[in-house]
Design a protein around this motif. Structure first.
Motif, PDB file in Angstrom:
ATOM      1  N   ARG A  43      62.845  63.820  41.352  1.00  0.00           N
ATOM      2  CA  ARG A  43      61.949  63.328  41.750  1.00  0.00           C
ATOM      3  C   ARG A  43      62.401  61.797  43.089  1.00  0.00           C
ATOM      4  NH1 ARG A  43      59.221  62.257  37.131  1.00  0.00           N
ATOM      5  NH2 ARG A  43      59.794  60.219  36.594  1.00  0.00           N
ATOM      6  N   THR A  44      63.414  61.166  42.830  1.00  0.00           N
ATOM      7  CA  THR A  44      64.324  60.512  43.855  1.00  0.00           C
ATOM      8  C   THR A  44      66.188  60.890  42.849  1.00  0.00           C
ATOM      9  OG1 THR A  44      62.655  58.061  43.491  1.00  0.00           O
ATOM     10  CG2 THR A  44      65.242  58.052  44.094  1.00  0.00           C
ATOM     11  N   PRO A  45      66.410  61.520  44.301  1.00  0.00           N
ATOM     12  CA  PRO A  45      67.542  61.462  43.736  1.00  0.00           C
ATOM     13  C   PRO A  45      68.259  61.078  43.199  1.00  0.00           C
ATOM     14  CG  PRO A  45      67.147  62.064  46.308  1.00  0.00           C
ATOM     15  CD  PRO A  45      66.381  61.231  45.687  1.00  0.00           C
ATOM     16  N   LEU A  46      69.109  61.050  41.967  1.00  0.00           N
ATOM     17  CA  LEU A  46      70.495  60.539  41.312  1.00  0.00           C
ATOM     18  C   LEU A  46      71.741  60.624  41.299  1.00  0.00           C
ATOM     19  CD1 LEU A  46      70.756  58.299  39.398  1.00  0.00           C
ATOM     20  CD2 LEU A  46      71.193  60.163  37.269  1.00  0.00           C
ATOM     21  N   VAL A  47      72.175  59.482  41.893  1.00  0.00           N
ATOM     22  CA  VAL A  47      73.866  59.888  42.490  1.00  0.00           C
ATOM     23  C   VAL A  47      73.980  58.887  41.111  1.00  0.00           C
ATOM     24  CG1 VAL A  47      75.663  58.744  43.817  1.00  0.00           C
ATOM     25  CG2 VAL A  47      73.581  59.401  45.099  1.00  0.00           C
ATOM     26  N   HIS A  48      75.686  59.407  40.645  1.00  0.00           N
ATOM     27  CA  HIS A  48      76.115  58.769  39.721  1.00  0.00           C
ATOM     28  C   HIS A  48      77.457  58.429  39.688  1.00  0.00           C
ATOM     29  CE1 HIS A  48      77.001  59.460  34.691  1.00  0.00           C
ATOM     30  NE2 HIS A  48      76.732  57.756  34.690  1.00  0.00           N
ATOM     31  N   ILE A  49      77.888  57.007  40.210  1.00  0.00           N
ATOM     32  CA  ILE A  49      79.233  56.764  40.177  1.00  0.00           C
ATOM     33  C   ILE A  49      80.003  56.537  38.912  1.00  0.00           C
ATOM     34  CG2 ILE A  49      80.914  55.600  41.763  1.00  0.00           C
ATOM     35  CD1 ILE A  49      78.420  55.930  43.841  1.00  0.00           C
ATOM     36  N   ASP A  50      81.176  57.052  38.719  1.00  0.00           N
ATOM     37  CA  ASP A  50      82.361  55.922  37.588  1.00  0.00           C
ATOM     38  C   ASP A  50      83.484  55.366  37.771  1.00  0.00           C
ATOM     39  OD1 ASP A  50      83.918  55.449  35.807  1.00  0.00           O
ATOM     40  OD2 ASP A  50      82.589  56.498  34.084  1.00  0.00           O
ATOM     41  N   LEU A  51      83.586  54.374  38.162  1.00  0.00           N
ATOM     42  CA  LEU A  51      84.931  53.408  38.912  1.00  0.00           C
ATOM     43  C   LEU A  51      85.986  53.325  37.689  1.00  0.00           C
ATOM     44  CD1 LEU A  51      82.896  51.248  41.140  1.00  0.00           C
ATOM     45  CD2 LEU A  51      83.867  53.191  41.203  1.00  0.00           C
ATOM     46  N   TYR A  52      85.971  54.417  36.902  1.00  0.00           N
ATOM     47  CA  TYR A  52      86.821  53.450  35.762  1.00  0.00           C
ATOM     48  C   TYR A  52      88.219  53.610  36.045  1.00  0.00           C
ATOM     49  CZ  TYR A  52      89.645  53.650  31.075  1.00  0.00           C
ATOM     50  OH  TYR A  52      90.121  53.539  30.186  1.00  0.00           O
ATOM     51  N   ARG A  53      88.804  55.195  36.513  1.00  0.00           N
ATOM     52  CA  ARG A  53      89.721  55.389  37.166  1.00  0.00           C
ATOM     53  C   ARG A  53      90.042  54.930  38.998  1.00  0.00           C
ATOM     54  NH1 ARG A  53      90.412  61.242  37.724  1.00  0.00           N
ATOM     55  NH2 ARG A  53      92.020  61.372  38.562  1.00  0.00           N
ATOM     56  N   LEU A  54      89.193  54.122  38.886  1.00  0.00           N
ATOM     57  CA  LEU A  54      89.310  53.425  40.515  1.00  0.00           C
ATOM     58  C   LEU A  54      89.623  52.125  40.315  1.00  0.00           C
ATOM     59  CD1 LEU A  54      86.496  55.216  42.688  1.00  0.00           C
ATOM     60  CD2 LEU A  54      89.082  55.646  42.250  1.00  0.00           C
TER      61      LEU A  54
END
Length: 161
Positions: free
Chosen positions: A89-100
């Motif tokens: 219904r709303t886009p979900l952007v899932h980001i994981d910064l563990y490796r950054l």
């Protein structure tokens, strides 16, 4: 112990600074909390998730996905892909910064576009603290207090109480 409005069983309260504190017992309760967040937050919200490995950040993201009408099985930790976009219904952007290492790496990976301007999506960022002073409308800190028990602090809009 009571069932709070997120569906999570446990103690709930608010600190003097307005941060909502929940004691969450088990992955189903963490997902229920995520569903509640998804319903309460408008498109364009950035949600920063912090906590140690295994704390439940991805499980919370799965609950947020469910609240947006996305199959939670599609939401896995994007540790190696760094960013996944899910239609709902709303886009979900899932980001994981563990490796950054920090904001510079996030910029080089092309993630700052989502972090600077969410473009109508809910943007969930695991390991948000790696961005330093970056801004998120909602900050969630998850602490492991026992096996299957988490203390979750949510700093954000009053509607999350």
């Amino acid at each position: 112990m009571t069932a709070n409005r997120s569906g999570a069983r446990g103690r709930a309260g608010r600190t003097a600074t307005g941060t909502v504190v929940r004691v969450v017992r088990g992955p189903q309760a963490m997902r229920a909390l995520g569903r509640r967040l998804a319903v309460a937050l408008p498109p364009g919200t950035r949600i920063g998730l912090d906590g140690p490995l295994g704390a439940g950040k991805t499980v919370l993201a799965q609950g947020i996905a469910e609240g947006l009408g996305i199959d939670a099985r599609e939401v896995t930790s994007p540790t190696f892909t760094i960013c996944r976009i899910h239609a709902g219904r709303t886009p979900l952007v899932h980001i994981d910064l563990y490796r950054l290492e920090g904001e510079g790496d996030a910029h080089d990976a092309g993630l700052m576009e989502w972090l600077d301007e969410p473009q109508g999506a809910l943007v969930v960022v695991e390991w948000f603290e790696r961005l330093g002073p970056a801004v998120a409308e909602v900050r969630v800190r998850i602490e492991v207090t026992a096996v299957n028990v988490r203390r979750v602090e949510i700093a954000g809009p009053p509607a999350l109480a």
